[in-house]
Motif scaffolding. Structure first.
Motif, PDB file in Angstrom:
ATOM      1  N   ARG C  80       0.897  -1.147   0.037  1.00  0.00           N
ATOM      2  CA  ARG C  80       0.099  -0.036   0.022  1.00  0.00           C
ATOM      3  C   ARG C  80       0.913   1.299  -0.021  1.00  0.00           C
ATOM      4  NH1 ARG C  80      -4.894   1.450   0.077  1.00  0.00           N
ATOM      5  NH2 ARG C  80      -5.786  -0.560   0.585  1.00  0.00           N
ATOM      6  N   ASP C  81       2.023   1.480   0.579  1.00  0.00           N
ATOM      7  CA  ASP C  81       2.657   2.529   0.825  1.00  0.00           C
ATOM      8  C   ASP C  81       3.536   2.716  -0.518  1.00  0.00           C
ATOM      9  OD1 ASP C  81       3.384   1.522   4.203  1.00  0.00           O
ATOM     10  OD2 ASP C  81       1.883   2.888   3.426  1.00  0.00           O
ATOM     11  N   ARG C  82       3.717   1.687  -1.153  1.00  0.00           N
ATOM     12  CA  ARG C  82       4.467   1.903  -2.582  1.00  0.00           C
ATOM     13  C   ARG C  82       3.731   2.430  -3.708  1.00  0.00           C
ATOM     14  NH1 ARG C  82       8.514  -3.178  -3.554  1.00  0.00           N
ATOM     15  NH2 ARG C  82       9.146  -1.862  -5.209  1.00  0.00           N
ATOM     16  N   VAL C  83       2.493   1.789  -3.674  1.00  0.00           N
ATOM     17  CA  VAL C  83       1.726   2.060  -4.978  1.00  0.00           C
ATOM     18  C   VAL C  83       1.620   3.356  -5.504  1.00  0.00           C
ATOM     19  CG1 VAL C  83      -0.886   1.933  -5.502  1.00  0.00           C
ATOM     20  CG2 VAL C  83       0.503  -0.392  -4.697  1.00  0.00           C
ATOM     21  N   GLY C  84       1.544   4.217  -4.621  1.00  0.00           N
ATOM     22  CA  GLY C  84       1.140   5.553  -5.023  1.00  0.00           C
ATOM     23  C   GLY C  84       2.387   6.309  -6.005  1.00  0.00           C
ATOM     24  N   GLY C  85       3.566   5.405  -5.941  1.00  0.00           N
ATOM     25  CA  GLY C  85       4.814   5.782  -6.630  1.00  0.00           C
ATOM     26  C   GLY C  85       4.716   5.375  -8.103  1.00  0.00           C
ATOM     27  N   TYR C  86       3.635   4.791  -8.572  1.00  0.00           N
ATOM     28  CA  TYR C  86       3.746   4.153 -10.043  1.00  0.00           C
ATOM     29  C   TYR C  86       2.160   4.530 -10.565  1.00  0.00           C
ATOM     30  CZ  TYR C  86       7.048   1.098  -7.705  1.00  0.00           C
ATOM     31  OH  TYR C  86       8.463   0.992  -7.075  1.00  0.00           O
ATOM     32  N   ASP C  87       2.505   4.458 -12.017  1.00  0.00           N
ATOM     33  CA  ASP C  87       1.293   4.658 -12.940  1.00  0.00           C
ATOM     34  C   ASP C  87       0.422   3.503 -13.056  1.00  0.00           C
ATOM     35  OD1 ASP C  87       3.627   6.505 -15.182  1.00  0.00           O
ATOM     36  OD2 ASP C  87       2.626   7.192 -13.411  1.00  0.00           O
ATOM     37  N   ALA C  88       1.104   2.372 -12.899  1.00  0.00           N
ATOM     38  CA  ALA C  88       0.519   1.051 -13.288  1.00  0.00           C
ATOM     39  C   ALA C  88       1.121  -0.060 -12.506  1.00  0.00           C
ATOM     40  CB  ALA C  88       0.569   0.966 -14.738  1.00  0.00           C
TER      41      ALA C  88
END
Lengths: 311, 117, 222
Positions: C80-88
């Protein structure tokens, strides 16, 4: 066995005659005259005409429509129905459609897999298998009910048939499989075309030993070779077919222009040999793309004229 | 035998080519190498039975991937020889050196230059 | 287990062409066992994609992670904490995992990296075959442990058909005739007489035909 339906085929068999049936493939288009022409060619030489149902999974005019046309011509159609393309709703529905035109014969089949035809990417249905379709047709007739339990208004009166292949593997269950189809309700059988008469005799012996020939009418299938090439093709490329080497040799040993006649000879000889086998009630002549030879085969095999029934 | 072969070749020794991982090959090209070849025992003579067969499959996979992503499948190759076949070893070396020279540098080097700029 | 096959890289490239920061997510269970979407496959795919985009002159960030399972909310939470850093997210899990991922990270595009194929097992290294179609009403007790629904091309319950040849299905020499297998086993178990029992019409309502399925176990719900 007393006839249970108005089927002409059933009545001829019940009267103790050797029945003769043949088949017509519907056209790959909407020209109804094509099938009328084929049927007219053979009408006086057979007791009933099977109409195939998208055979080999190649899309054609539906068997039901073609059967209706034949019925309206005064002929006796056998509706071939595969379970590959229709679910139980459509199967029951089509049976009623046929019954509404007083079509009295049905041949219940599973059907060739669609990979062989012109739509290998299509779905298949197989909601029921051939055994369960036999049960369904009998249930609709004898209990006058739909599978779901509701009553049928003017229930169908079908003479119910099935196919048998004495030449497919495994051999040891081919007689038990016939017993199964009889238990499911089959009243007549049309076999796969016979080239290996010895093997067919062996199967018939098993059938007679179990008394199955008294419970179901068995029509032996025959198909004339048109050429040595056809004999080889059927030997090597058609699943569930047993063509002895001797026959291929015989066909190849004759010059090309004489091969059709040799094929017809073999076919008539096969009929004569099979006539002598106990338990055989008739013949089913499948002259694929050679329907015009059916009358000749019937006559040469001593099966002409066809018995007339007093209506 | 003290035979000479191209000085552009760096040798990495392994106990068996079965130890070569597909990732070793891919990451090396990712970092910009121009060519890579795997030299293993003759088929049927692997000291560890089938290590060289696994390597063969991995080299084939690497070829396919490198071809599909535009780096070039010919930059990677597998050779089989026995440890006593020094001339064959040299032959493989020269063949790869010539092939890679012909293919030119890894196309990623251009990309690295651009990104650095 | 669920068996999947790798998607062709050209298809994957097409799926992710619009994105610049991609997380390739593998799964440690079924797709690892069938070597289609585990940690190794994630690494190989990520390396290949990096080379592709670099070669195209595009600056695309491709990172890797492998979760224990993607069909479980607990494990999906871990990123969850990492997901924001990606477009897909490019998920190499089976279709279940991809969808759970998409449900959980509702506003993040989630793309499939494998083609999920069937429920089956390994016959030998590198060969997996289908065994179960999830009909919901297991009849294996009556077919000597061999399933005609998943192994017969026509799912005949009263087979074999007339196309069975030398133990192989009419559709291909590489496909066993399920009914030959069943008969062989019935013989081995000395139950060949069972063959003659007509198997009744199946209730397909618990199969796909009846609609998307759900199992609710009140006895274990909290």
């Amino acid at each position: 066995m007393k006839p249970k339906t108005p089927s002409k085929l059933e009545r001829i068999l019940a009267a103790g005659h050797l029945a003769v049936t043949s088949e017509c493939g519907p056209p790959r288009g909407s020209d109804g005259k094509a099938i009328a022409k084929k049927a007219t060619m053979i009408r006086n030489h057979v007791d009933a005409i099977n109409v195939t149902d998208n055979q080999t999974s190649v899309t054609r005019m539906c068997s039901l429509a073609a059967c209706i046309r034949l019925k309206l011509m005064g002929l006796e159609p056998v509706l071939q129905m595969v379970t590959r393309d229709r679910n139980r709703i459509a199967l029951q529905s089509d049976i009623l459609g046929a019954a509404s035109f007083d079509i009295y014969n049905i041949l219940c089949l599973s059907g060739d897999h669609q990979v062989f035809g012109d739509n290998p990417k299509g779905q298949n249905v197989f909601d029921l298998d051939s055994m369960q379709l036999i049960q369904t047709a009998r249930f609709m007739r004898d209990e006058a009910k739909f599978l779901g339990g509701d009553d049928i208004e003017r229930p169908p009166r079908m003479f119910v048939g099935a196919a048998a292949n004495p030449f497919a593997d495994p051999f040891e269950i081919r007689v038990p499989r016939l017993a199964k189809k009889v238990a499911a309700g089959a009243e007549f059988i049309q076999t796969q075309c016979i080239y290996n008469v010895e093997r067919f005799k062996e199967w018939m012996k098993g059938v007679v030993d179990r008394g199955l020939h008294n419970k179901v009418y068995i029509l032996a299938g025959v198909t004339p070779f048109k050429s040595a090439g056809m004999a080889k093709y059927m030997k090597n490329r058609v699943p569930g077919m047993d063509v002895p080497d001797a026959l291929v040799k015989r066909m190849s040993g004759v010059p090309k222009e004489k091969q059709p006649e040799e094929g017809l000879k073999i076919c008539v000889e096969t009929i004569e040999q099979v006539k002598e086998i106990e338990g055989v009630s008739g013949f089913h002549i499948m002259a694929i793309e050679w329907e015009e030879k059916v009358p000749e085969i019937v006559e040469r095999a001593g099966l002409y004229p066809r018995p007339q029934l007093d209506n | 035998m003290r035979l000479q072969y191209s000085s552009s070749i760096k040798i990495i020794r392994l106990p068996c080519t079965g130890k070569v991982d597909l990732l070793h090959i891919l990451r090396a090209f990712e970092k910009g190498i121009d060519g890579l070849y795997v030299v293993g025992c003759l088929e049927g003579e692997c000291h560890y039975k089938s290590g060289n067969l696994r390597a063969k499959k991995r080299v084939a996979q690497a070829k396919e991937i490198l071809e599909k992503v535009g780096i070039g499948g010919d930059r990677v190759e597998m050779f089989n020889l026995s440890s006593s076949e020094a001339p064959r070893f040299v032959q493989a070396a020269e063949e790869m050196a010539a092939r890679v020279k012909n293919l030119g540098p890894n196309p990623l080097r251009k990309a690295f230059k651009k990104m650095a700029a | 287990m669920i068996v999947a096959d790798k998607k062709p890289i050209e298809e994957i490239i097409e799926e992710i062409r619009d994105y610049e920061r991609i997380l390739v997510a593998g799964c440690n269970e079924c797709v690892t066992v069938c070597e289609a979407g585990g940690k190794k496959e994630v690494a190989v795919l990520a390396s290949a994609l990096r080379m592709y985009f670099m070669n195209q002159g595009k600056d695309v960030q491709i990172d890797e992670v492998t979760l224990e399972r993607q069909c479980d909310h607990e494990y999906l939470e871990e990123i969850r904490d990492r997901v924001g850093g990606y477009d897909a997210i490019l998920s190499l899990a089976c279709g279940v995992g991809v969808q759970f991922m998409a449900e959980k990270y509702f506003s993040k595009p989630v793309l499939p990296g494998v083609n999920t194929a069937f429920m089956g097992g390994a016959e030998e290294r590198g060969v997996w075959s289908e065994r179960c179609q999830g009909c919901g009403q297991c009849i294996l007790a009556r077919t000597a442990g061999i399933c005609p629904i998943s192994r017969c091309a026509k799912r005949l319950l009263n087979g074999p058909c007339g196309g069975s040849t030398k133990g192989k299905c009419e559709i291909s020499k590489d496909v066993d005739c399920a009914w030959q297998l069943i008969i062989d086993r019935l013989k081995e178990l000395d139950r060949l007489d069972d063959y003659e029992q007509v198997m009744p019409i199946k209730d397909w309502s618990t199969e796909r035909a009846g609609g998307p399925r759900k199992i609710i176990r009140e006895d274990i719900r909290l």
